[in-house]
Design a protein around this motif. Sequence first.
Motif, PDB file in Angstrom:
ATOM      1  N   ILE A   1      -6.014  -4.800  -6.607  1.00 16.39           N
ATOM      2  CA  ILE A   1      -4.645  -4.282  -6.725  1.00 16.39           C
ATOM      3  C   ILE A   1      -3.643  -5.335  -6.274  1.00 16.39           C
ATOM      4  CG2 ILE A   1      -3.020  -2.575  -5.792  1.00 16.39           C
ATOM      5  CD1 ILE A   1      -5.479  -0.628  -5.685  1.00 16.39           C
ATOM      6  N   ILE A   2      -3.897  -5.968  -5.148  1.00 18.22           N
ATOM      7  CA  ILE A   2      -2.976  -6.993  -4.629  1.00 18.22           C
ATOM      8  C   ILE A   2      -2.865  -8.160  -5.587  1.00 18.22           C
ATOM      9  CG2 ILE A   2      -2.622  -8.680  -2.777  1.00 18.22           C
ATOM     10  CD1 ILE A   2      -3.958  -6.544  -0.900  1.00 18.22           C
ATOM     11  N   GLN A   3      -3.966  -8.549  -6.213  1.00 15.41           N
ATOM     12  CA  GLN A   3      -3.944  -9.691  -7.140  1.00 15.41           C
ATOM     13  C   GLN A   3      -3.003  -9.453  -8.321  1.00 15.41           C
ATOM     14  OE1 GLN A   3      -8.191 -10.348  -7.711  1.00 15.41           O
ATOM     15  NE2 GLN A   3      -8.085 -12.149  -6.371  1.00 15.41           N
ATOM     16  N   GLU A   4      -2.738  -8.197  -8.658  1.00 13.73           N
ATOM     17  CA  GLU A   4      -1.784  -7.908  -9.734  1.00 13.73           C
ATOM     18  C   GLU A   4      -0.374  -8.372  -9.360  1.00 13.73           C
ATOM     19  OE1 GLU A   4      -1.783  -3.795 -10.987  1.00 13.73           O
ATOM     20  OE2 GLU A   4      -3.953  -3.656 -10.690  1.00 13.73           O
ATOM     21  N   TYR A   5      -0.096  -8.499  -8.069  1.00 13.90           N
ATOM     22  CA  TYR A   5       1.255  -8.817  -7.600  1.00 13.90           C
ATOM     23  C   TYR A   5       1.385 -10.253  -7.079  1.00 13.90           C
ATOM     24  CZ  TYR A   5       1.476  -3.820  -8.038  1.00 13.90           C
ATOM     25  OH  TYR A   5       1.400  -2.547  -8.534  1.00 13.90           O
ATOM     26  N   ILE A   6       0.316 -11.019  -7.143  1.00 11.94           N
ATOM     27  CA  ILE A   6       0.361 -12.409  -6.661  1.00 11.94           C
ATOM     28  C   ILE A   6       0.960 -13.307  -7.740  1.00 11.94           C
ATOM     29  CG2 ILE A   6      -1.066 -14.392  -6.002  1.00 11.94           C
ATOM     30  CD1 ILE A   6      -2.903 -12.431  -4.552  1.00 11.94           C
TER      31      ILE A   6
END
Length: 98
Positions: free
Chosen positions: A93-98
Amino acid sequence: MSKFGELIDVEIPVLLDFYAEQNGQLESMHLVLRDVAAALGDKVKVIKIDVEKNQELAEALRVKTMPTLIIYKEGEMKWRQSGDQDANTLINIIQEYI
């Protein structure tokens, strides 16, 4: 609240973990967050927030269930989920926002 604004108004994703000391899941989520922070390094900021010590903030964000996980980027809430999550799910999920 201005300090909170400075905390979340950054270019990298900020994962907030709202927890309570009396919550029995505290240790398992601590391990998950440690794994997330280790996997993503300086691409994400992981912050644990004790709702007992930050009641005003928890109320402002309507945090009712522990843990509540929220991702902010550039001051904007991008994702929110209550309840335990596993490290791989959070990393994805976090990688979608990196």
